[in-house]
Design a protein around this motif. Structure first.
Motif, PDB file in Angstrom:
ATOM      1  N   GLY A 111       6.614   5.666  -2.922  1.00 48.37           N
ATOM      2  CA  GLY A 111       8.077   5.684  -2.931  1.00 48.37           C
ATOM      3  C   GLY A 111       8.703   5.364  -1.594  1.00 48.37           C
ATOM      4  O   GLY A 111       9.867   5.707  -1.361  1.00 48.37           O
ATOM      5  N   MET A 112       7.978   4.712  -0.702  1.00 48.52           N
ATOM      6  CA  MET A 112       8.514   4.392   0.615  1.00 48.52           C
ATOM      7  C   MET A 112       8.651   2.893   0.781  1.00 48.52           C
ATOM      8  O   MET A 112       7.880   2.113   0.215  1.00 48.52           O
ATOM      9  N   THR A 113       9.616   2.482   1.563  1.00 50.06           N
ATOM     10  CA  THR A 113       9.815   1.079   1.896  1.00 50.06           C
ATOM     11  C   THR A 113      10.082   0.952   3.388  1.00 50.06           C
ATOM     12  O   THR A 113      10.564   1.889   4.034  1.00 50.06           O
ATOM     13  N   ARG A 114       9.771  -0.197   3.915  1.00 49.11           N
ATOM     14  CA  ARG A 114       9.973  -0.462   5.338  1.00 49.11           C
ATOM     15  C   ARG A 114      11.470  -0.578   5.636  1.00 49.11           C
ATOM     16  O   ARG A 114      12.225  -1.206   4.890  1.00 49.11           O
ATOM     17  N   ARG A 174       5.754   6.632  10.335  1.00 52.06           N
ATOM     18  CA  ARG A 174       6.708   7.334   9.465  1.00 52.06           C
ATOM     19  C   ARG A 174       6.075   7.656   8.111  1.00 52.06           C
ATOM     20  O   ARG A 174       6.264   8.751   7.561  1.00 52.06           O
ATOM     21  N   PHE A 175       5.296   6.718   7.582  1.00 50.24           N
ATOM     22  CA  PHE A 175       4.624   6.942   6.308  1.00 50.24           C
ATOM     23  C   PHE A 175       3.611   8.084   6.399  1.00 50.24           C
ATOM     24  O   PHE A 175       3.590   8.990   5.556  1.00 50.24           O
ATOM     25  N   LEU A 176       2.782   8.060   7.437  1.00 52.59           N
ATOM     26  CA  LEU A 176       1.749   9.093   7.579  1.00 52.59           C
ATOM     27  C   LEU A 176       2.377  10.466   7.803  1.00 52.59           C
ATOM     28  O   LEU A 176       1.855  11.476   7.334  1.00 52.59           O
ATOM     29  N   GLN A 177       3.508  10.495   8.515  1.00 55.32           N
ATOM     30  CA  GLN A 177       4.190  11.774   8.712  1.00 55.32           C
ATOM     31  C   GLN A 177       4.647  12.347   7.383  1.00 55.32           C
ATOM     32  O   GLN A 177       4.525  13.551   7.132  1.00 55.32           O
ATOM     33  N   GLN A 178       5.138  11.486   6.497  1.00 52.84           N
ATOM     34  CA  GLN A 178       5.626  11.982   5.213  1.00 52.84           C
ATOM     35  C   GLN A 178       4.490  12.473   4.321  1.00 52.84           C
ATOM     36  O   GLN A 178       4.588  13.536   3.714  1.00 52.84           O
ATOM     37  N   VAL A 179       3.395  11.717   4.251  1.00 58.41           N
ATOM     38  CA  VAL A 179       2.322  12.110   3.335  1.00 58.41           C
ATOM     39  C   VAL A 179       1.519  13.290   3.872  1.00 58.41           C
ATOM     40  O   VAL A 179       0.906  14.038   3.098  1.00 58.41           O
ATOM     41  N   ALA A 229       0.815  -1.211   0.000  1.00 56.32           N
ATOM     42  CA  ALA A 229       0.000   0.000   0.000  1.00 56.32           C
ATOM     43  C   ALA A 229       0.851   1.264   0.000  1.00 56.32           C
ATOM     44  O   ALA A 229       0.420   2.316  -0.483  1.00 56.32           O
ATOM     45  N   THR A 230       2.061   1.192   0.557  1.00 58.76           N
ATOM     46  CA  THR A 230       2.920   2.380   0.639  1.00 58.76           C
ATOM     47  C   THR A 230       3.946   2.454  -0.483  1.00 58.76           C
ATOM     48  O   THR A 230       4.574   3.490  -0.670  1.00 58.76           O
ATOM     49  N   GLU A 231       4.098   1.368  -1.230  1.00 56.74           N
ATOM     50  CA  GLU A 231       5.118   1.341  -2.278  1.00 56.74           C
ATOM     51  C   GLU A 231       4.881   2.406  -3.337  1.00 56.74           C
ATOM     52  O   GLU A 231       5.835   2.997  -3.862  1.00 56.74           O
ATOM     53  N   ALA A 232       3.611   2.667  -3.650  1.00 56.09           N
ATOM     54  CA  ALA A 232       3.295   3.663  -4.679  1.00 56.09           C
ATOM     55  C   ALA A 232       3.741   5.067  -4.281  1.00 56.09           C
ATOM     56  O   ALA A 232       3.876   5.948  -5.144  1.00 56.09           O
TER      57      ALA A 232
END
Length: 353
Positions: free
Chosen positions: A73-76, A173-178, A68-71
């Motif tokens: 540009g993020m990876t774990r 971390r993902f939500l902070q970036q978006v 879901a987060t790959e689109a």
């Protein structure tokens, strides 16, 4: 999303469509014919709900969260290897240089020498990824013979080893970036870049801190303590290895300074009234753990100051504590202010009866 579509609700709707002059009681032909279909439909709604949750970053887990987060540009973040300092001495306690690539063992873990820091002092990398590489200290034994080596010890953690990001850590971390989109070197960019470096647990950015074009990036590590000099250097090299040249992540012209947060040590003393369930030593250990967890939770947050009442409540929540008196934080009966660029860390805890 489909919480109301239960087996009972679906079956009842189906039975409601059957005329009332027909037997619809449990065990009747109509009831027994509709019940299996209602169960299958309920399972379909369960699968639909699971599929819906699996594609949303806010609810997805495991590989579904990665997809879901790959689109975006993020990876774990994967587990990384702890970097430790090793001290080596020969006869008469003289510092001894050991070969790069030498391997040593301690408590079932192996460490390999990767870089010389100074005479007799080297960086060692744990060969096992994760937090386990941070834990052991003391004498290490060479796996191969090293001429002239008398003593060798493993000391400081230079770069914390980290386990693979959990779903919640990665989601945060993902939500902070978006939610804070980057834009040509804005504050969100600097936070994003710093968090991409292994071992970083929090970031504060101060623009124009020393005039036009200057940016200060303040770092805490993943244990929510001030970053080590090595971690600070790693981030500096990643964001801006040479001032203003644009060779790192920072744009051309930016004068970037990466620094560790300032520690505000919190020392606690109190007199406790025990209820007999736990020993004083166990109470002290449990309170220290609860206090450390709380300080980690507020580090670099919207209100990072340490509240007197909150620590008192944590103490009361410890198993075995009936009451307390004379609680003091750094010798005072009030809150401890933690300013921007600082982080509260646990100091000494002394509980008495």
């Amino acid at each position: 999303m489909y919480e109301d579509q239960t087996y009972k609700a679906i079956l009842q709707r189906m039975l409601n469509r059957v005329p009332d002059d027909i037997d619809k009681r449990p065990g009747s032909i109509i009831y027994d014919a509709l019940a299996p279909a209602a169960l299958e439909l309920a399972n379909v709604f369960i699968a639909l709900d699971a599929g819906h949750r699996a594609v949303l970053p806010s609810t997805a887990t495991d590989e579904n969260l990665d997809a879901a987060t790959e689109a975006f540009g993020m990876t774990r973040k994967q587990a990384n290897f702890a970097i430790r300092k090793g001290l080596f001495y020969g006869a008469s306690n003289v510092p001894l240089d050991v070969p790069i690539g030498s391997r040593f063992s301690l408590a079932g873990l192996n460490y390999i020498v990767i870089l010389k820091l100074s005479a007799g002092q080297f960086e060692l990398q744990c060969e096992t990824a994760g937090k386990i590489g941070n834990q052991n200290f003391g004498t290490i034994l060479p796996l191969d013979y090293i001429n002239g080596l008398v003593t060798a010890s493993l000391t400081d953690v230079l770069i914390l080893g980290e386990d693979t990001e959990t779903d919640e850590e990665y989601r945060e971390r993902f939500l902070q970036q978006v939610r804070l989109p980057s834009a040509s070197g804005n504050k969100a960019d600097y936070m994003k870049w710093a968090l991409e470096v292994d071992g970083v647990g929090g970031v504060q950015v101060k623009p124009l801190w020393n005039g036009p074009g200057t940016v200060k990036v303040i770092i805490i590590d993943s244990s929510k303590h001030p970053a080590s000099p090595q971690l600070v250097q790693n981030i500096q090299n990643y964001i801006s290895p040479t001032t203003g040249t644009g060779e790192g992540k920072a744009p051309i012209g930016a004068n970037v300074t990466v620094t560790a947060a300032t520690a505000v040590t919190i020392n606690v003393t109190a007199t406790v009234v025990r209820n007999g369930i736990s020993s004083l030593a166990q109470i002290e250990a449990d309170f220290e753990e609860a206090m450390s967890s709380h300080l980690s939770g507020i580090a670099f947050g919207t209100d990072p100051s340490v509240k007197y009442a909150k620590l008192g409540a944590l103490l009361l929540d410890v198993l075995g504590v009936q009451d307390y008196t004379s609680l003091q934080l750094n010798g005072t009966n009030g809150n401890i202010s933690v300013s921007e660029g600082s982080v509260a860390v646990k100091g000494s805890v002394v509980l008495s009866e």
